[in-house]
Enzyme design. Structure first.
Site, PDB file in Angstrom:
ATOM      1  N   ASP A 178       0.828  -1.205   0.000  1.00 20.07           N
ATOM      2  CA  ASP A 178       0.000   0.000   0.000  1.00 20.07           C
ATOM      3  C   ASP A 178       0.869   1.264   0.000  1.00 20.07           C
ATOM      4  O   ASP A 178       2.092   1.197  -0.147  1.00 20.07           O
ATOM      5  CB  ASP A 178      -0.941  -0.037   1.205  1.00 20.07           C
ATOM      6  CG  ASP A 178      -2.324   0.521   0.904  1.00 20.07           C
ATOM      7  OD1 ASP A 178      -2.449   1.361   0.000  1.00 20.07           O
ATOM      8  OD2 ASP A 178      -3.286   0.118   1.592  1.00 20.07           O
ATOM      9  N   ASP A 233      -9.695   3.405  -3.529  1.00 24.02           N
ATOM     10  CA  ASP A 233     -10.438   2.238  -3.050  1.00 24.02           C
ATOM     11  C   ASP A 233     -11.848   2.195  -3.628  1.00 24.02           C
ATOM     12  O   ASP A 233     -12.533   3.221  -3.725  1.00 24.02           O
ATOM     13  CB  ASP A 233     -10.551   2.270  -1.529  1.00 24.02           C
ATOM     14  CG  ASP A 233      -9.239   1.966  -0.836  1.00 24.02           C
ATOM     15  OD1 ASP A 233      -9.216   2.047   0.401  1.00 24.02           O
ATOM     16  OD2 ASP A 233      -8.248   1.648  -1.517  1.00 24.02           O
TER      17      ASP A 233
END
Length: 675
Positions: A178, A233
């Site tokens: 990430d 996301d």
């Protein structure tokens, strides 16, 4: 900065992602990237043999986030379900852990420590269990000092080689890396360092670059990782899925075996969309050759969820060894044609309807790249039926639906019945107790005639359906149609809302095989607004889609739950009435040709700080009649109004301003319609 939705997504804490930035906060200096150990083995091409088709598997984040239910028992249970439900046989192989698997602090040696409550036997024991099932295990960390969860678990920045070796020693097969808490360290450098660290372990580990598309990884990451996120996301809404789809579609040229565009995990089965919308989600991810990582809790998934995820014919599109991502053939008025070249020379074609009502979408075999032929086979991948077509590929696609077909120049076409298209010529907006005339058509798209043809229109109990012209024909020849006029009358007193109807057809092929076909339809029982000026926040809408959470009446968008908005506020001015939305959004109202004007003060709501950029549009009967430029949080409200005289419907649209959805909370403040 990625949009912060504290209830359902991770906190994104990042700095400016430039090579020259060095950030000092509270005495903190960004750590140097870890140096490779002295005995680093020779590095090989990172794509060699890895992810030659898009990875398939599971990730827990979309269904569990950081809740206590994310633990060893759950992960093992998912592996069991992969085997028991046949998902392993379909091709799903990775069982991936997301954030919150570790303790907040490293040990005295600087090593990561699995949470002993969640994973009492450690990660290696879980990996061994998953491997014993013939599956693979994935893990998560961040290319920063901490991960993306607000609790701040250890990230890998400055610990790349040590962490990579721990992952390899545990038997990890997949790393999601990430982008949070990166302190401005150059993204390419951070992600390349972890690539080298993974390679130095000597273990083949699929490397998923999750930097949200901020640094255009599609342009540089093909020799760094096997897949890279192209967007922020996803959330479990139609608007979120649609926004991500539109951002990922133009990147087809960058995808191929060993390097894939990743539009984020699947939401199929999480409950925020309908089954029709989930089939569209799955179809479009497959035609885009996207990784297929299940994001729903399979322990409680419905049969329909398993049917969608387990559709072998759709999965085969995603996993085609040629590795082409589908490209846009046409997109007009919310009707999309996307085509994907397949290894056997056929084309998979998605007829995708983003709008809130059924619409005809059409293309041809030539337009999707097939050679000229007398006829073609057309395989419907959701109905699992094969037909012949003279070259037209078309369907009336339900609202938010997708028809997914595989078309080939196949000499065996005559063995199959002709494809027929069922269509409705009218928009199904009806008033209770009032007859509405509509016309249906059945058209033969094939090279052979359809015989013994009949059609029937079914409606809810208490409604009246009467055919005003023939409903059957002995034969419908190629290119010809059976047209039937009907009157449809909803029962008196039927409340406003959406109601299911169906156009059903039956016919036979020249060989006598019977074919039954159904076109699902949705009728909207409507009531025109009252005379005078009415606040739109108080009126029923025909349909509403939103980029995050539901559309809110007379409050701002808020967060993910219904009713969690705040007073509508633009530039410090507070409004009592209006609509609170989040790009990309569309809210449609019935005006019944009885209204003259619609207007509102529009802008970015104050609740989300300085990041939002949006644009507003007003549409009347499918035509854009007013719009703004791009508006930001720093700008005051702008008045937007339009003449909608004679329009049966109006649609209020908010786009993301062209830069993706990031804090795009938008308001239609004091929105009114005058009739």
């Amino acid at each position: 900065m990625r949009h912060l939705h504290t209830r359902t997504t991770r906190h994104r804490v990042i700095g400016s992602l430039t090579a020259t930035t060095l950030l000092f906060t509270a005495g903190f200096t960004a750590p140097a990237l870890a140096a490779p150990p002295e005995a680093t083995p020779a590095l090989t091409a990172p794509t060699a043999g890895l992810a030659l088709t898009p990875p398939m598997g599971f990730n827990n984040w979309n269904s569990t986030h950081c809740r206590a239910e994310f633990n060893e028992a759950m992960v093992k249970g998912i592996a069991d379900i992969f085997v028991a439900k046949g998902l392993k046989d379909v091709g799903y192989e990775y069982v991936n852990l997301d954030d919150c698997w570790a303790l907040p602090q490293r040990d005295a040696d600087g090593k990561l420590v699995p949470d002993p409550v969640r994973f009492p036997n450690g990660i290696k024991a879980v990996a061994d269990y998953v491997h014993a099932k013939g599956l693979k295990l994935g893990i998560y960390t961040s290319a920063g000092t901490k991960t993306c969860n607000s609790a701040g678990f250890p990230g890998a920045l400055g610990h790349e080689y040590s962490d990579a070796q721990q992952f390899a020693d545990w038997g990890v097969d997949y790393l999601k890396y990430d982008n949070c808490n990166n302190h401005g360290v150059d993204a390419k450098l951070r992600y390349t360092t972890m690539r080298d660290a993974l390679l130095a372990t000597g273990r083949p580990i699929v490397y998923s670059i999750c930097e949200w598309g901020q640094n255009k990884p599609w342009e540089w990451a093909a020799d760094v990782g096997q897949l890279w996120r192209t967007t922020g996301d996803i959330s479990d809404t139609w608007g979120s899925m649609l926004s991500i789809l539109k951002k990922n579609l133009p990147l087809a040229q960058y995808a191929g075996p060993g390097h894939w565009n990743d539009p984020d995990m699947l939401e199929v089965g999480n409950g925020g969309m309908t089954d029709t919308e989930y089939r569209s989600h799955f179809s479009m991810w497959a035609i885009m050759a996207a990784p297929l990582l299940i994001g729903s809790d399979l322990r409680s998934a419905s049969d329909e969820t398993f049917d969608i995820l387990g559709n072998r014919e759709v999965v085969a599109v995603d996993q085609d060894p040629l590795g082409r991502q589908g490209t846009v053939v046409s997109s007009e008025g919310g009707g999309w044609v996307v085509a994907k070249e397949m290894a056997d020379g056929s084309r998979t074609v998605a007829l995708f309807n983003e709008t809130g009502s059924a619409r005809r979408i059409a293309t041809t075999a030539a337009a999707v790249g097939l050679p000229a032929a007398d006829a073609y086979t057309l395989r419907d991948l959701w109905q699992h039926r094969t037909y012949n077509t003279a070259g037209t590929v078309s369907a009336t696609v339900p609202a938010h639906g997708t028809v997914l077909v595989r078309v080939a120049a196949d000499r065996r076409w005559s063995q199959y019945p002709p494809a027929v298209e069922l269509a409705l010529d009218n928009t199904l907006l009806v008033e209770a107790g009032t007859p509405t005339t509509l016309t249906t058509t059945l058209t033969d798209l094939g090279r052979t005639p359809a015989t013994r043809v009949s059609v029937a229109l079914t409606a809810p109990e208490g409604w009246t359906v009467r055919a005003k012209s023939p409903t059957d024909a002995p034969v419908v020849r190629p290119g010809a149609s059976l047209r039937t006029r009907w009157t449809l009358t909803p029962a008196q007193g039927t409340p406003p809302g959406s109601y299911d109807l169906a156009l059903r057809a039956s016919y036979r092929s020249p060989a006598g095989a019977r074919v039954d076909s159904t076109l699902p339809l949705t009728a909207s029982v409507v009531v025109a607004p009252p005379a005078g000026t009415s606040p739109l926040g108080d009126l029923p809408w025909l349909s509403a889609t939103n980029g995050y959470g539901p559309v809110e009446r007379n409050t701002s968008n808020g967060e993910s739950a219904a009713g969690d908005g705040h007073p509508i506020t633009i530039g410090g001015a507070v409004y009592a009435k209006g609509l609170g939305v989040h790009a990309s959004s569309a809210v449609e109202f019935y005006t019944g040709a009885a209204c003259e004007t619609v207007g509102a003060d529009v802008g970015v709501d104050d609740e989300k700080g300085a990041n939002g950029t949006v644009a507003f549009e007003i549409w009347a009967d499918g035509t854009k009649v007013a719009s703004t430029g791009v508006l930001t949080n720093a700008m005051p409200a702008e008045n937007l109004s339009a003449d909608v005289t004679g329009a049966r419907t109006i649609r209020l649209v908010v786009t993301d301003g062209g830069d993706g959805i990031d804090s795009d909370h938008a308001d239609w403040a004091d929105a009114v319609v005058s009739c």
